[in-house]
Scaffold this active site. Structure first.
Site, PDB file in Angstrom:
ATOM      1  N   HIS A 185      44.296  32.206  49.974  1.00 16.81           N
ATOM      2  CA  HIS A 185      43.314  33.141  50.577  1.00 16.81           C
ATOM      3  C   HIS A 185      42.032  32.784  49.940  1.00 16.81           C
ATOM      4  CE1 HIS A 185      41.492  36.170  52.888  1.00 16.81           C
ATOM      5  NE2 HIS A 185      41.216  36.931  51.795  1.00 16.81           N
ATOM      6  N   CYS A 228      39.783  31.795  56.430  1.00 13.55           N
ATOM      7  CA  CYS A 228      38.942  32.397  55.338  1.00 13.55           C
ATOM      8  C   CYS A 228      38.393  31.654  54.371  1.00 13.55           C
ATOM      9  CB  CYS A 228      40.077  33.237  54.542  1.00 13.55           C
ATOM     10  SG  CYS A 228      41.413  32.324  53.944  1.00 13.55           S
TER      11      CYS A 228
END
Length: 169
Positions: free
Chosen positions: A30, A120
């Site tokens: 992430h 992301c």
């Protein structure tokens, strides 16, 4: 500023405003952008509540995301992270003031999300460089292409085998 520095959640280190933060989740990475004073900006699935982690399967299938400003330690949780400005050699970072201004403008907004085309990593690289790039997405697209090619090859082999058996009878 070093391009890559490793830290764990227990030892947060010294990211600088505008740094890209790569967080190592069990099955993926992430990405967040460091704003300063312990805060990052990142995207989370719209239907996910305030918790920062994208560990749920919802993030893979979600088509929308919410831009959130959260504490880095909360986003990292029990995982590890490092500062990873890996594209600095390819793209010139925008001025820090511009990166932060762009990031702050997006807080609490809903944005489109696509695992392969607008994830992301794309989000934070667009803020830092003005270019949305993701090696993670490129690797996934390559793997999908390889699996598709292998499936096609196996299907063709199966077809050829069945035809050769038909000729024997």
């Amino acid at each position: 500023m070093a391009a890559v520095e490793s830290f764990s959640a227990a030892r947060l280190g010294d990211p600088e405003p505008g740094d890209l933060i790569e967080i190592f989740r069990p099955a993926y990475q992430h990405w967040a952008l460091y704003l300063g004073d312990g805060y990052v900006i990142n995207v989370t699935p719209v239907d996910e509540g305030p918790p920062a982690t994208l560990a749920s399967a919802k993030s893979v299938f979600s088509r929308k995301a919410r831009v959130r400003m959260q504490l880095l330690k909360d986003v990292v949780g029990n995982d590890t992270y490092h500062i990873n400005n890996k594209y600095d050699g390819t793209y010139a970072p925008l001025p820090v003031e511009e990166i932060i201004r762009r990031a702050e403008y997006l807080i609490d907004q809903e944005v489109s999300y696509d695992l392969l085309g607008n994830n992301c990593e794309h989000f934070v690289t667009l803020l830092r460089y003005g270019e949305a790039v993701s090696d993670q997405a490129k690797r996934a697209i390559g793997a999908i292409g390889l699996v598709t090619a292998a499936a096609g090859a196996f299907s063709l082999l199966g077809l050829l085998r069945s035809r050769s058996r038909e000729r024997q009878y």
